[in-house]
Design a protein around this motif. Structure first.
Motif, PDB file in Angstrom:
ATOM      1  N   TYR A  97       0.835  -1.201   0.000  1.00 41.01           N
ATOM      2  CA  TYR A  97       0.000   0.000   0.000  1.00 41.01           C
ATOM      3  C   TYR A  97       0.872   1.255   0.000  1.00 41.01           C
ATOM      4  O   TYR A  97       1.898   1.319   0.668  1.00 41.01           O
ATOM      5  CB  TYR A  97      -0.932   0.011   1.216  1.00 41.01           C
ATOM      6  CG  TYR A  97      -1.986  -1.071   1.144  1.00 41.01           C
ATOM      7  CD1 TYR A  97      -3.242  -0.795   0.628  1.00 41.01           C
ATOM      8  CD2 TYR A  97      -1.709  -2.370   1.571  1.00 41.01           C
ATOM      9  CE1 TYR A  97      -4.210  -1.789   0.539  1.00 41.01           C
ATOM     10  CE2 TYR A  97      -2.663  -3.364   1.485  1.00 41.01           C
ATOM     11  CZ  TYR A  97      -3.910  -3.069   0.968  1.00 41.01           C
ATOM     12  OH  TYR A  97      -4.862  -4.056   0.881  1.00 41.01           O
ATOM     13  N   ASP A 115       0.072  10.431   2.325  1.00 41.12           N
ATOM     14  CA  ASP A 115       0.506  10.762   3.684  1.00 41.12           C
ATOM     15  C   ASP A 115       1.268   9.612   4.332  1.00 41.12           C
ATOM     16  O   ASP A 115       1.433   9.570   5.552  1.00 41.12           O
ATOM     17  CB  ASP A 115      -0.692  11.145   4.562  1.00 41.12           C
ATOM     18  CG  ASP A 115      -1.721  10.034   4.667  1.00 41.12           C
ATOM     19  OD1 ASP A 115      -1.568   9.005   3.964  1.00 41.12           O
ATOM     20  OD2 ASP A 115      -2.685  10.186   5.447  1.00 41.12           O
ATOM     21  N   GLY A 116       1.752   8.670   3.509  1.00 40.90           N
ATOM     22  CA  GLY A 116       2.509   7.542   4.038  1.00 40.90           C
ATOM     23  C   GLY A 116       3.948   7.920   4.323  1.00 40.90           C
ATOM     24  O   GLY A 116       4.353   9.085   4.244  1.00 40.90           O
ATOM     25  N   ASN A 117       4.749   6.885   4.624  1.00 39.26           N
ATOM     26  CA  ASN A 117       6.156   7.097   4.944  1.00 39.26           C
ATOM     27  C   ASN A 117       6.941   5.923   4.390  1.00 39.26           C
ATOM     28  O   ASN A 117       6.556   4.761   4.578  1.00 39.26           O
ATOM     29  CB  ASN A 117       6.336   7.194   6.471  1.00 39.26           C
ATOM     30  CG  ASN A 117       7.716   7.679   6.856  1.00 39.26           C
ATOM     31  OD1 ASN A 117       8.730   7.142   6.399  1.00 39.26           O
ATOM     32  ND2 ASN A 117       7.766   8.683   7.706  1.00 39.26           N
ATOM     33  N   ASP A 118       8.033   6.208   3.695  1.00 42.27           N
ATOM     34  CA  ASP A 118       8.809   5.131   3.082  1.00 42.27           C
ATOM     35  C   ASP A 118       9.535   4.270   4.106  1.00 42.27           C
ATOM     36  O   ASP A 118      10.106   3.232   3.749  1.00 42.27           O
ATOM     37  CB  ASP A 118       9.803   5.706   2.069  1.00 42.27           C
ATOM     38  CG  ASP A 118       9.122   6.109   0.764  1.00 42.27           C
ATOM     39  OD1 ASP A 118       7.945   5.751   0.579  1.00 42.27           O
ATOM     40  OD2 ASP A 118       9.769   6.790  -0.063  1.00 42.27           O
ATOM     41  N   ARG A 119       9.516   4.653   5.380  1.00 45.45           N
ATOM     42  CA  ARG A 119      10.061   3.789   6.431  1.00 45.45           C
ATOM     43  C   ARG A 119       9.006   2.807   6.947  1.00 45.45           C
ATOM     44  O   ARG A 119       9.337   1.902   7.716  1.00 45.45           O
ATOM     45  CB  ARG A 119      10.587   4.648   7.585  1.00 45.45           C
ATOM     46  CG  ARG A 119      11.831   5.470   7.226  1.00 45.45           C
ATOM     47  CD  ARG A 119      12.456   6.120   8.454  1.00 45.45           C
ATOM     48  NE  ARG A 119      11.551   7.104   9.036  1.00 45.45           N
ATOM     49  CZ  ARG A 119      11.529   8.385   8.695  1.00 45.45           C
ATOM     50  NH1 ARG A 119      12.368   8.833   7.766  1.00 45.45           N
ATOM     51  NH2 ARG A 119      10.696   9.222   9.281  1.00 45.45           N
ATOM     52  N   ASN A 120       7.768   2.991   6.511  1.00 45.45           N
ATOM     53  CA  ASN A 120       6.695   2.077   6.917  1.00 45.45           C
ATOM     54  C   ASN A 120       6.835   0.735   6.206  1.00 45.45           C
ATOM     55  O   ASN A 120       7.525   0.627   5.180  1.00 45.45           O
ATOM     56  CB  ASN A 120       5.334   2.689   6.594  1.00 45.45           C
ATOM     57  CG  ASN A 120       4.943   3.796   7.556  1.00 45.45           C
ATOM     58  OD1 ASN A 120       5.511   3.889   8.642  1.00 45.45           O
ATOM     59  ND2 ASN A 120       3.981   4.617   7.165  1.00 45.45           N
ATOM     60  N   SER A 167       2.023  -1.689   4.657  1.00 43.12           N
ATOM     61  CA  SER A 167       0.750  -2.355   4.941  1.00 43.12           C
ATOM     62  C   SER A 167      -0.397  -1.371   4.750  1.00 43.12           C
ATOM     63  O   SER A 167      -0.173  -0.160   4.570  1.00 43.12           O
ATOM     64  CB  SER A 167       0.738  -2.868   6.375  1.00 43.12           C
ATOM     65  OG  SER A 167       0.834  -1.791   7.289  1.00 43.12           O
ATOM     66  N   ARG A 168      -1.621  -1.855   4.830  1.00 39.94           N
ATOM     67  CA  ARG A 168      -2.766  -0.970   4.696  1.00 39.94           C
ATOM     68  C   ARG A 168      -2.773   0.083   5.813  1.00 39.94           C
ATOM     69  O   ARG A 168      -3.098   1.237   5.589  1.00 39.94           O
ATOM     70  CB  ARG A 168      -4.066  -1.772   4.730  1.00 39.94           C
ATOM     71  CG  ARG A 168      -5.295  -0.920   4.428  1.00 39.94           C
ATOM     72  CD  ARG A 168      -6.586  -1.699   4.494  1.00 39.94           C
ATOM     73  NE  ARG A 168      -6.515  -2.961   3.772  1.00 39.94           N
ATOM     74  CZ  ARG A 168      -7.591  -3.651   3.375  1.00 39.94           C
ATOM     75  NH1 ARG A 168      -8.790  -3.195   3.633  1.00 39.94           N
ATOM     76  NH2 ARG A 168      -7.452  -4.795   2.756  1.00 39.94           N
ATOM     77  N   GLU A 169      -2.403  -0.348   6.994  1.00 33.83           N
ATOM     78  CA  GLU A 169      -2.407   0.564   8.137  1.00 33.83           C
ATOM     79  C   GLU A 169      -1.201   1.500   8.126  1.00 33.83           C
ATOM     80  O   GLU A 169      -1.289   2.640   8.591  1.00 33.83           O
ATOM     81  CB  GLU A 169      -2.410  -0.229   9.447  1.00 33.83           C
ATOM     82  CG  GLU A 169      -3.670  -1.065   9.668  1.00 33.83           C
ATOM     83  CD  GLU A 169      -3.698  -2.329   8.803  1.00 33.83           C
ATOM     84  OE1 GLU A 169      -2.613  -2.739   8.328  1.00 33.83           O
ATOM     85  OE2 GLU A 169      -4.796  -2.880   8.577  1.00 33.83           O
ATOM     86  N   LYS A 170      -0.081   1.031   7.585  1.00 37.62           N
ATOM     87  CA  LYS A 170       1.139   1.834   7.559  1.00 37.62           C
ATOM     88  C   LYS A 170       1.714   1.824   6.145  1.00 37.62           C
ATOM     89  O   LYS A 170       2.660   1.101   5.824  1.00 37.62           O
ATOM     90  CB  LYS A 170       2.155   1.293   8.559  1.00 37.62           C
ATOM     91  CG  LYS A 170       1.704   1.454  10.014  1.00 37.62           C
ATOM     92  CD  LYS A 170       2.799   1.007  10.975  1.00 37.62           C
ATOM     93  CE  LYS A 170       2.381   1.233  12.418  1.00 37.62           C
ATOM     94  NZ  LYS A 170       3.456   0.847  13.377  1.00 37.62           N
ATOM     95  N   PRO A 171       1.120   2.646   5.253  1.00 35.80           N
ATOM     96  CA  PRO A 171       1.523   2.613   3.842  1.00 35.80           C
ATOM     97  C   PRO A 171       2.844   3.329   3.596  1.00 35.80           C
ATOM     98  O   PRO A 171       3.288   4.159   4.399  1.00 35.80           O
ATOM     99  CB  PRO A 171       0.379   3.355   3.147  1.00 35.80           C
ATOM    100  CG  PRO A 171      -0.142   4.287   4.194  1.00 35.80           C
ATOM    101  CD  PRO A 171      -0.004   3.565   5.504  1.00 35.80           C
TER     102      PRO A 171
END
Length: 786
Positions: A32, A36-41, A44-48
C-alpha cells in the motif's frame, strides 16, 4: 487393496489442493502507498509507503503476484518510475500498480510551485519564482492556461486554436523586445503535418532566428497562413494567458490569484526499460489518471521510413523491451506528448479500457527499430538501387513490436500541439490488433500504418470520425506502403515491379485486415491506402462520407463494404496489381485517376443508378454488377443493413452488424460522442437536392427566370448564397449573401447536388477556387474548406 489405494489417492489429492492454495496465498501479496505515508513504513494498509519507487523496490524482494494499491490523492513525480528486468515476474504472476478500489489516483509529472502574486499591469499579475523550474505548461487546478500568444486562442478556429499569416511580419517582430524562447508553430505547406521552431533571437530588427523545422519527413516549408507564435510577454493580453521570463525568474499571468500553480517537469511518468535479451515481463498499470507531462514537439526529430512522419520515442508511458505488460483503465489527461509508446522489442503488450483526451501528440504508438529493416530508406525521394538491395523477406532482427493489442479505448481531442499524429500509429511492427476503439476530434488520421513492414495487423470494430480536421490529403484510416519495391519516379517503379515482382511483398509479407469498422472523414477519405500500400483485405466496413481510395499498391481485396454518399477512388494502379473490388455498395460513380488496368477483378458491385453502372462498364469492369436502391433498413438511425429484396443481395453482398462499432465498456460508452450520421437522398428517386448548408453558409439552387434576372445570370444554373454566418469559412473567404456560385475548382456547377458532389471529391485538398457572379460580373476567390 482397492480401499487403501483409493484412500491414498484422496489424501494425496487433498494435499495437492491444500499446497496449491497455500502456495498461492503465500506468493500473493499487497503493498500500500498513500500520499501521507512514509517510506520507512512496512507498506501495509495501516502503515503505507509514501512513494511509488519505495513500493517498486519492496516488490523486488517478493516472489509471486504482487499488487501495489495506491490510495486516493495526487502523486507528483520528479522523475519517471522505471521498471527494469529485475522487476519482472515469472509466468502466471504479475506486478500491478493500481488505484485502490473506489478511489481516484492521479500521477502527475508536475511540480507544485508556490507563488505570491504582485500587481503588474492591468489584469496581469507577476510573481518571483524561487527555484529552478521548467515552465512549458501552466495549470491552475485542473485548468490549463495558454502561453501568451499571437493570435489569441480561439477554440472555434480551424487550426491551432487560432492562426494568422502575419505572425512573422516585420511589424510584429519589431514589437517584441526579447523573443528568444518563443515558439513558432506552423502547418506544413501542403498540410501534411506540421513544423515547430524555437526562437533563439533576432537576426535583424525584422527577422527572427529560428531552430527546428525537422518535425516533418517531407520538407516543404511552413504554410503561409496556418501559423502562430507563443511565449512572448508583449502578447500577454487575454484571460488565461501566461509568460515566464527565465532570466529574471518572473512569472506573469492573466489568471486568478492562487497560491500554488502546477508546471510539468518530466516527459515520462512510467518507463519500462528492457531489451530483447532481458525483457521486462508481466507488469501492469491499472486505473490511474496520468497527467502533466512536458510537451515534446521540439524532440520530434526521428524520421520514419519514407512516410511524412518524424517521431519522438516517448510518452507518458514508455515501453521498450517488454513481454506481456499492460496499461489498463487509465485516464491520459492533457499529457504534453504521446500517451503510450511501444518502442522496439515488445511482445504481448496491451492498452485497454483507457481514456485519452487532450493529448499533445498521439494516443498509442508502435515503432520498431530501423536496424531491423532490410534496405531501409527514410525520405520520400530516397531509394535503394536494386543491385544494392537486401532481397531477403521480412525483418533482420526481432527488435520491433508484435502480437500487441489496443482494445476498448476512447481517444479524442488528440494532437493539441503536434499535428502529424494518430489515435494509433503503427510503424516497423507486426501483428498489432486495434479493436473496438472510438477515435474522434483529431487533426490527422484516427489509425495510421506508416509502411508495409511487416503487416499482419487486424483493424476491427473501431468507430473513427471527425478526422483530418487540420491537415489534408489523408483519411480516417491512412496507410503508406513505400517499401523496397517503391520508387518516387513512377516509370522506374513500374519497370522495377514488372521485372522483379518478388520485391512487392518482401516487407508487407503478412496481410493487413481492415474489417467491421465505421469510418467517417469529411476532409478526406474514410479509408485511404496511399502510395504503394499492399497486401490488404478490407471487408465489412461502413464508410459514411469519404469513400475508399486505393493508390499504387498490390494485392488488395476490397469486398462487402458500404460507401454512403461516396464511392471507390482507384488512383494510378499498376499493371497486374492483383487488386479486387467486389460485392460492395457504392452510392456514387467510381472516381478513377489515371487507371489504365483495373486489377484482377472489379465486379459484382451495386451502383446507385444505371448511368453510373454504364460509366464503369466503359472501363471493362462490372459485367455482373447491378444498379438500384440498396434499400437500407434505417439510414436515419445508422442501420445500413439492406432489406430483403435489395439488389445488393443479388450480387452476393452480406449484411454485417451495425451495433458493434467502438468502445464496449459501459463507462467509456457513456462518455463517447456519437458519430454524426449523413443526410442521404434516396438514390433511386433521381431527385436532386435544392438547398443545403455549406461551410457556414445557407445555399439554394437558382430558381427560374426571376433569379436569372435578379442576379444577371446568362442562364438558370448555379447556386445562390442566401446567408453567411458571421466568422464562418465562407465569410472569412469573402463570400457574401447574393453571390451565385457557378464553378468550383474548374468544374461547372449547375445546382446544389453538383456542388456537393464536386466538394466531396476535392475536400481532401483543403481549399478550392470558387467562381461566382456578384454585381452581374464573374469573380473568383480561394475558399479554405476548414
Amino acid at each position: 487393496m482397492t480401499f487403501f489405494r483409493t484412500r491414498f489417492l484422496i489424501v494425496s489429492l487433498i494435499t495437492v489442493v491444500f499446497c496449491t492454495v497455500f502456495t498461492s496465498s503465500l506468493f500473493a501479496a499487497d503493498i500500500y502507498v498513500a500520499p501521507d505515508g512514509n517510506d520507512r513504513n512496512p507498506g501495509s494498509r495501516e502503515k503505507p509507503l509514501a512513494t511509488l519507487e519505495a513500493a517498486r523496490n519492496k516488490a523486488r524482494g517478493m516472489r509471486g503476484t504482487v499488487t501495489v494499491f495506491l490510495r486516493k490523492g495526487t502523486y507528483l513525480l520528479s522523475r519517471p518510475l522505471v521498471f527494469g528486468p529485475e522487476d519482472s515476474r515469472s509466468e502466471g504472476q504479475t506486478l500491478t500498480f493500481k488505484s485502490y478500489p473506489g478511489e481516484k489516483v492521479t500521477i502527475s509529472g508536475a511540480a507544485a510551485v508556490a507563488v505570491k502574486w504582485l500587481e503588474y499591469k492591468g489584469n496581469v499579475k507577476k510573481a518571483t519564482i524561487n527555484g529552478n523550474y521548467i515552465f512549458d505548461q501552466l495549470f491552475i487546478g485542473k485548468k490549463k492556461l495558454h502561453m501568451a500568444r499571437y493570435p489569441n486562442f480561439d477554440p472555434a478556429a480551424s487550426h491551432f486554436g487560432g492562426y494568422s499569416a502575419d505572425v512573422l511580419s516585420a511589424a510584429k517582430i519589431k514589437s517584441w523586445k526579447k523573443p528568444e524562447g518563443a515558439f513558432v508553430h506552423a502547418m506544413h505547406k501542403h498540410e501534411w503535418g506540421d513544423y515547430h521552431y524555437r526562437v533563439t533571437g533576432k537576426s535583424s530588427d525584422t527577422t527572427l532566428a529560428l531552430e527546428g523545422g525537422y518535425q516533418n519527413n517531407r520538407q516543404m516549408g511552413m504554410h503561409d497562413k496556418y501559423r502562430f507564435i507563443e511565449n512572448l510577454l508583449e502578447e500577454l493580453d487575454a484571460p488565461g494567458e501566461w509568460y515566464y521570463d527565465a532570466a529574471s525568474h518572473t512569472l506573469y499571468a492573466y489568471a486568478p490569484d492562487v497560491p500554488v500553480v502546477l508546471t510539468p517537469q518530466i516527459r515520462h511518468l512510467f518507463e519500462f526499460r528492457g531489451s530483447v535479451g532481458k525483457p521486462v515481463r508481466n507488469i501492469h498499470i491499472e486505473g490511474l489518471e496520468l497527467t502533466h507531462t512536458l510537451r515534446t514537439f521540439m524532440e520530434t526529430r526521428e524520421p520514419l521510413l519514407r512516410s511524412d512522419w518524424a517521431i519522438y520515442r516517448g510518452g507518458a508511458v514508455l515501453l521498450e523491451g517488454t513481454e506481456n505488460c499492460a496499461i489498463r483503465k487509465c485516464h491520459f489527461n492533457a499529457t504534453g506528448g504521446n500517451g503510450v509508446f511501444f518502442s522496439n522489442y515488445n511482445r504481448g503488450g496491451e492498452v485497454s479500457g483507457c481514456h485519452f483526451e487532450e493529448t499533445g501528440a498521439s494516443a498509442v504508438c508502435f515503432v520498431g527499430d530501423p536496424a531491423a529493416v532490410r534496405s531501409p530508406a527514410f525520405e520520400y525521394n530516397q531509394s535503394v538501387p536494386y543491385d544494392q538491395m537486401d532481397k531477403t523477406p521480412g525483418p533482420k532482427t526481432n527488435n520491433y513490436p508484435a502480437q500487441c493489442r489496443v482494445y476498448d479505448n476512447l481517444m479524442h481531442g488528440l494532437g493539441r500541439v503536434e499535428k502529424q499524429i494518430a489515435g494509433v500509429e503503427i510503424s516497423m511492427s507486426m501483428e498489432i490488433t486495434v479493436s473496438h476503439n472510438t477515435i474522434y476530434n483529431i487533426p490527422r488520421a484516427g489509425i495510421n500504418v506508416s509502411e508495409g513492414t511487416w503487416g499482419g495487423h487486424v483493424i476491427e470494430f473501431n468507430d473513427v470520425f471527425d478526422t483530418v480536421l487540420e491537415t489534408g490529403d489523408h483519411g480516417s484510416f491512412n496507410s503508406w506502403g513505400r517499401d523496397r519495391f517503391w520508387h518516387p519516379v513512377r516509370e522506374r517503379m513500374d519497370s522495377l515491379a514488372a521485372a522483379h515482382s518478388e520485391l512487392i511483398l518482401l516487407d508487407a509479407g503478412k496481410t493487413i485486415v481492415i474489417r467491421n469498422n465505421r469510418f467517417r472523414c469529411d476532409h478526406g477519405w474514410d479509408i485511404d491506402l496511399d502510395d504503394g500500400s499492399s497486401n490488404y483485405h478490407i471487408y465489412n466496413n461502413l464508410c459514411l462520407n469519404g469513400g475508399l481510395k486505393l493508390r499504387e499498391g498490390f494485392q488488395r481485396v476490397v469486398e462487402n463494404n458500404i460507401m454512403v454518399n461516396n464511392s471507390f477512388h482507384p488512383h494510378v494502379w499498376f499493371a497486374r496489381s492483383g487488386d479486387v473490388f467486389r460485392k460492395n455498395i457504392v452510392t456514387k460513380p467510381y472516381a478513377p485517376i489515371r487507371v489504365n488496368e483495373w486489377g484482377k477483378e472489379v465486379d459484382y458491385n451495386l451502383f446507385p443508378d444505371q448511368q453510373a453502372l454504364e460509366k464503369a462498364r466503359l472501363n471493362g469492369t462490372d459485367a455482373h454488377s447491378v444498379a438500384g436502391d440498396p434499400m437500407f433498413e434505417d439510414a436515419t438511425r445508422g442501420d445500413y443493413r439492406v432489406k430483403p429484396g435489395s439488389p445488393a443481395l443479388k450480387i452476393g453482398f452480406v449484411n454485417f452488424p451495425m451495433d458493434q462499432f467502438g468502445v464496449v465498456s459501459p463507462e467509456l460508452k457513456s462518455q463517447a460522442a456519437h458519430v454524426p450520421l449523413p443526410a442521404i437522398k434516396n438514390v433511386a428517386d433521381g431527385k436532386t437536392t435544392s438547398e443545403t448548408a455549406w461551410l457556414g453558409g445557407k445555399l439554394r439552387n437558382v430558381n427560374g427566370l426571376g433569379d436569372r434576372s435578379a442576379y444577371g445570370l446568362p442562364d438558370e444554373k448555379g447556386v445562390v448564397v442566401e446567408a453567411v454566418s458571421e466568422n464562418s469559412i465562407l465569410a472569412r473567404a469573402g463570400m457574401k449573401p447574393g453571390d451565385v456560385i457557378r464553378v468550383l475548382n474548374h468544374r461547372d456547377i449547375a445546382n446544389v447536388t453538383e456542388l456537393m458532389d464536386v466538394f466531396q471529391e476535392i475536400n481532401w485538398m483543403g481549399e478550392g477556387e470558387v467562381a461566382f457572379f456578384r454585381n452581374q460580373s464573374i469573380q473568383k476567390l480561394k475558399v479554405s474548406f476548414k
